[in-house]
Design a protein around this motif. Sequence first.
Motif, PDB file in Angstrom:
ATOM      1  N   ARG A 181      25.269   4.555  -3.647  1.00 13.15           N
ATOM      2  CA  ARG A 181      24.852   4.635  -5.050  1.00 13.15           C
ATOM      3  C   ARG A 181      23.535   3.895  -5.281  1.00 13.15           C
ATOM      4  NH1 ARG A 181      28.979   2.319  -6.807  1.00 13.15           N
ATOM      5  NH2 ARG A 181      28.130   0.300  -7.427  1.00 13.15           N
ATOM      6  N   ALA A 182      22.694   4.446  -6.128  1.00 12.01           N
ATOM      7  CA  ALA A 182      21.405   3.833  -6.459  1.00 12.01           C
ATOM      8  C   ALA A 182      21.599   2.431  -7.017  1.00 12.01           C
ATOM      9  CB  ALA A 182      20.654   4.692  -7.468  1.00 12.01           C
ATOM     10  N   ASP A 183      20.757   1.504  -6.573  1.00 10.75           N
ATOM     11  CA  ASP A 183      20.719   0.128  -7.072  1.00 10.75           C
ATOM     12  C   ASP A 183      22.035  -0.627  -6.869  1.00 10.75           C
ATOM     13  OD1 ASP A 183      18.063   0.473  -7.915  1.00 10.75           O
ATOM     14  OD2 ASP A 183      18.701   1.318  -9.820  1.00 10.75           O
ATOM     15  N   SER A 184      22.881  -0.161  -5.965  1.00  7.80           N
ATOM     16  CA  SER A 184      24.117  -0.863  -5.623  1.00  7.80           C
ATOM     17  C   SER A 184      23.809  -1.999  -4.652  1.00  7.80           C
ATOM     18  CB  SER A 184      25.107   0.107  -4.982  1.00  7.80           C
ATOM     19  OG  SER A 184      24.584   0.620  -3.764  1.00  7.80           O
ATOM     20  N   MET A 185      24.830  -2.759  -4.273  1.00  4.51           N
ATOM     21  CA  MET A 185      24.626  -3.866  -3.337  1.00  4.51           C
ATOM     22  C   MET A 185      24.079  -3.366  -2.000  1.00  4.51           C
ATOM     23  SD  MET A 185      25.335  -6.485  -5.134  1.00  4.51           S
ATOM     24  CE  MET A 185      25.325  -7.816  -3.955  1.00  4.51           C
ATOM     25  N   PHE A 186      24.697  -2.329  -1.449  1.00  2.83           N
ATOM     26  CA  PHE A 186      24.206  -1.798  -0.181  1.00  2.83           C
ATOM     27  C   PHE A 186      22.783  -1.258  -0.310  1.00  2.83           C
ATOM     28  CE2 PHE A 186      28.670  -0.760   1.649  1.00  2.83           C
ATOM     29  CZ  PHE A 186      28.711  -1.970   2.332  1.00  2.83           C
ATOM     30  N   ALA A 187      22.465  -0.680  -1.445  1.00  2.00           N
ATOM     31  CA  ALA A 187      21.150  -0.055  -1.627  1.00  2.00           C
ATOM     32  C   ALA A 187      20.030  -1.067  -1.797  1.00  2.00           C
ATOM     33  CB  ALA A 187      21.180   0.874  -2.836  1.00  2.00           C
ATOM     34  N   ALA A 188      20.319  -2.199  -2.440  1.00  2.00           N
ATOM     35  CA  ALA A 188      19.226  -3.079  -2.851  1.00  2.00           C
ATOM     36  C   ALA A 188      19.373  -4.541  -2.467  1.00  2.00           C
ATOM     37  CB  ALA A 188      19.054  -2.984  -4.374  1.00  2.00           C
ATOM     38  N   ALA A 189      20.567  -4.978  -2.122  1.00  2.00           N
ATOM     39  CA  ALA A 189      20.790  -6.413  -1.912  1.00  2.00           C
ATOM     40  C   ALA A 189      20.560  -6.816  -0.460  1.00  2.00           C
ATOM     41  CB  ALA A 189      22.210  -6.785  -2.341  1.00  2.00           C
ATOM     42  N   ASN A 190      20.442  -8.131  -0.248  1.00  2.00           N
ATOM     43  CA  ASN A 190      20.314  -8.653   1.108  1.00  2.00           C
ATOM     44  C   ASN A 190      21.671  -9.117   1.620  1.00  2.00           C
ATOM     45  OD1 ASN A 190      20.675 -11.525   0.303  1.00  2.00           O
ATOM     46  ND2 ASN A 190      18.662 -11.274  -0.647  1.00  2.00           N
ATOM     47  N   ALA A 191      21.710  -9.533   2.890  1.00  5.11           N
ATOM     48  CA  ALA A 191      22.989  -9.886   3.507  1.00  5.11           C
ATOM     49  C   ALA A 191      23.687 -11.026   2.783  1.00  5.11           C
ATOM     50  CB  ALA A 191      22.774 -10.240   4.978  1.00  5.11           C
ATOM     51  N   SER A 192      22.944 -11.992   2.285  1.00  9.23           N
ATOM     52  CA  SER A 192      23.529 -13.114   1.560  1.00  9.23           C
ATOM     53  C   SER A 192      24.201 -12.630   0.278  1.00  9.23           C
ATOM     54  CB  SER A 192      22.451 -14.154   1.233  1.00  9.23           C
ATOM     55  OG  SER A 192      22.981 -15.210   0.462  1.00  9.23           O
TER      56      SER A 192
ATOM     57  N   THR B 281      -2.605   8.085   9.833  1.00  4.34           N
ATOM     58  CA  THR B 281      -3.410   8.735   8.803  1.00  4.34           C
ATOM     59  C   THR B 281      -3.814   7.747   7.721  1.00  4.34           C
ATOM     60  OG1 THR B 281      -2.388  10.900   9.157  1.00  4.34           O
ATOM     61  CG2 THR B 281      -3.395  10.514   7.009  1.00  4.34           C
ATOM     62  N   LEU B 282      -2.849   6.946   7.260  1.00  7.76           N
ATOM     63  CA  LEU B 282      -3.135   5.985   6.194  1.00  7.76           C
ATOM     64  C   LEU B 282      -4.077   4.884   6.685  1.00  7.76           C
ATOM     65  CD1 LEU B 282       0.429   5.659   4.624  1.00  7.76           C
ATOM     66  CD2 LEU B 282      -1.503   7.012   3.782  1.00  7.76           C
ATOM     67  N   ALA B 283      -3.818   4.382   7.886  1.00  6.15           N
ATOM     68  CA  ALA B 283      -4.701   3.350   8.452  1.00  6.15           C
ATOM     69  C   ALA B 283      -6.101   3.912   8.667  1.00  6.15           C
ATOM     70  CB  ALA B 283      -4.117   2.824   9.760  1.00  6.15           C
ATOM     71  N   GLY B 284      -6.168   5.179   9.055  1.00  2.58           N
ATOM     72  CA  GLY B 284      -7.461   5.821   9.247  1.00  2.58           C
ATOM     73  C   GLY B 284      -8.238   5.988   7.959  1.00  2.58           C
ATOM     74  N   SER B 285      -7.529   5.923   6.840  1.00  2.00           N
ATOM     75  CA  SER B 285      -8.173   5.987   5.525  1.00  2.00           C
ATOM     76  C   SER B 285      -8.634   4.614   5.056  1.00  2.00           C
ATOM     77  CB  SER B 285      -7.196   6.570   4.494  1.00  2.00           C
ATOM     78  OG  SER B 285      -6.806   7.873   4.848  1.00  2.00           O
ATOM     79  N   GLY B 286      -8.444   3.613   5.909  1.00  2.00           N
ATOM     80  CA  GLY B 286      -8.895   2.261   5.582  1.00  2.00           C
ATOM     81  C   GLY B 286      -7.864   1.400   4.896  1.00  2.00           C
ATOM     82  N   LEU B 287      -6.622   1.855   4.842  1.00  2.00           N
ATOM     83  CA  LEU B 287      -5.572   1.093   4.182  1.00  2.00           C
ATOM     84  C   LEU B 287      -4.851   0.178   5.169  1.00  2.00           C
ATOM     85  CD1 LEU B 287      -4.040   4.008   2.092  1.00  2.00           C
ATOM     86  CD2 LEU B 287      -5.312   2.061   1.161  1.00  2.00           C
ATOM     87  N   SER B 288      -4.610  -1.061   4.760  1.00  2.00           N
ATOM     88  CA  SER B 288      -3.763  -1.965   5.531  1.00  2.00           C
ATOM     89  C   SER B 288      -2.319  -1.710   5.135  1.00  2.00           C
ATOM     90  CB  SER B 288      -4.135  -3.423   5.255  1.00  2.00           C
ATOM     91  OG  SER B 288      -5.467  -3.688   5.662  1.00  2.00           O
ATOM     92  N   LEU B 289      -1.399  -1.885   6.090  1.00  2.00           N
ATOM     93  CA  LEU B 289      -0.017  -1.474   5.873  1.00  2.00           C
ATOM     94  C   LEU B 289       0.955  -2.601   6.175  1.00  2.00           C
ATOM     95  CD1 LEU B 289      -0.334   1.949   7.731  1.00  2.00           C
ATOM     96  CD2 LEU B 289      -0.662   1.534   5.281  1.00  2.00           C
ATOM     97  N   GLY B 290       1.991  -2.723   5.344  1.00  2.00           N
ATOM     98  CA  GLY B 290       3.007  -3.741   5.560  1.00  2.00           C
ATOM     99  C   GLY B 290       4.375  -3.226   5.169  1.00  2.00           C
ATOM    100  N   ILE B 291       5.405  -3.991   5.543  1.00  4.11           N
ATOM    101  CA  ILE B 291       6.786  -3.660   5.194  1.00  4.11           C
ATOM    102  C   ILE B 291       7.439  -4.872   4.556  1.00  4.11           C
ATOM    103  CG2 ILE B 291       9.073  -3.058   6.088  1.00  4.11           C
ATOM    104  CD1 ILE B 291       7.693  -1.517   8.336  1.00  4.11           C
ATOM    105  N   ALA B 292       8.121  -4.658   3.441  1.00  8.14           N
ATOM    106  CA  ALA B 292       8.892  -5.695   2.768  1.00  8.14           C
ATOM    107  C   ALA B 292      10.282  -5.130   2.504  1.00  8.14           C
ATOM    108  CB  ALA B 292       8.234  -6.106   1.453  1.00  8.14           C
ATOM    109  N   SER B 293      11.297  -5.739   3.113  1.00  7.39           N
ATOM    110  CA  SER B 293      12.647  -5.204   3.049  1.00  7.39           C
ATOM    111  C   SER B 293      13.654  -6.281   2.695  1.00  7.39           C
ATOM    112  CB  SER B 293      13.016  -4.588   4.415  1.00  7.39           C
ATOM    113  OG  SER B 293      14.372  -4.214   4.470  1.00  7.39           O
ATOM    114  N   SER B 294      14.786  -5.872   2.163  1.00 11.55           N
ATOM    115  CA  SER B 294      15.891  -6.792   1.926  1.00 11.55           C
ATOM    116  C   SER B 294      16.704  -7.019   3.188  1.00 11.55           C
ATOM    117  CB  SER B 294      16.809  -6.259   0.818  1.00 11.55           C
ATOM    118  OG  SER B 294      16.151  -6.298  -0.427  1.00 11.55           O
ATOM    119  N   ASP B 295      16.340  -6.358   4.268  1.00 12.24           N
ATOM    120  CA  ASP B 295      16.926  -6.623   5.577  1.00 12.24           C
ATOM    121  C   ASP B 295      16.340  -7.928   6.120  1.00 12.24           C
ATOM    122  OD1 ASP B 295      18.444  -6.212   7.816  1.00 12.24           O
ATOM    123  OD2 ASP B 295      17.437  -4.378   8.457  1.00 12.24           O
ATOM    124  N   GLY B 296      16.910  -8.448   7.206  1.00  8.95           N
ATOM    125  CA  GLY B 296      16.361  -9.640   7.832  1.00  8.95           C
ATOM    126  C   GLY B 296      15.096  -9.325   8.603  1.00  8.95           C
TER     127      GLY B 296
END
Length: 239
Positions: free
Chosen positions: A63-74, A119-134
Amino acid sequence: MTWKLGNEIKAVLFDKDGTLIDFDKTWAEINRKGALIAADGDAALADILLVECGMDLSTGKTRADSMFAAANASEIAAHMVAHGSPFEPEELMRRLDQTFVEGAESPWPICDLKALMQTLAGSGLSLGIASSDGEASIRRTVEVLELSSEIDFIAGYDSGYGPKPEPGMLLAFAAHLGLEPSQIAMVGDNGHDMEMARAAAAGAAIGVLSGTGTRQTLKALADVLIGSVADLPALVAAR
């Protein structure tokens, strides 16, 4: 497509689950395993915990915005303890984190992520990842998907920047690159991603419909909704 990514955007910060990798294909069975661990082997309690954390038992969908969908392990551990898990929250968090690392070994990419990132990096964009995972799990996922050379920054709930929807991970990405938050676009599939973008005053909040979020749950928070990250190059090309 009338909306386009502005020229002021110099970097893109991605959520991971539901955004870069297929949420249910990657996590459904692992979440079932985590719930059984949390229930100490009690199958009936495990089903209760799965439902409370957002899984439809018949379909395996989350389900959208549920614990599994959005929360971290803690947060998930605390929620499971509140609904009957016999463990202490800290102990259960450690057990869940260990279980969730398994998801890093068999991610289901949404599209050809290597080609997309190049493709995105080739367009001059820097890329990162931010996740609720560890962070360790995120880094392993990046290695498995062979994206290490394209991803400039990785942050998880345990990286020290605070959890979503707080702005810390996006602000840390900006500081890492020497950019203003207004020069960063956030891309994610749930409300926490869009709320983090707003809290950090990001330059763009882009919602994807490839994960647990829906048009209804995302439309009020996002600047634009796209089908998946595969549609990003079109936004970039329109600049």
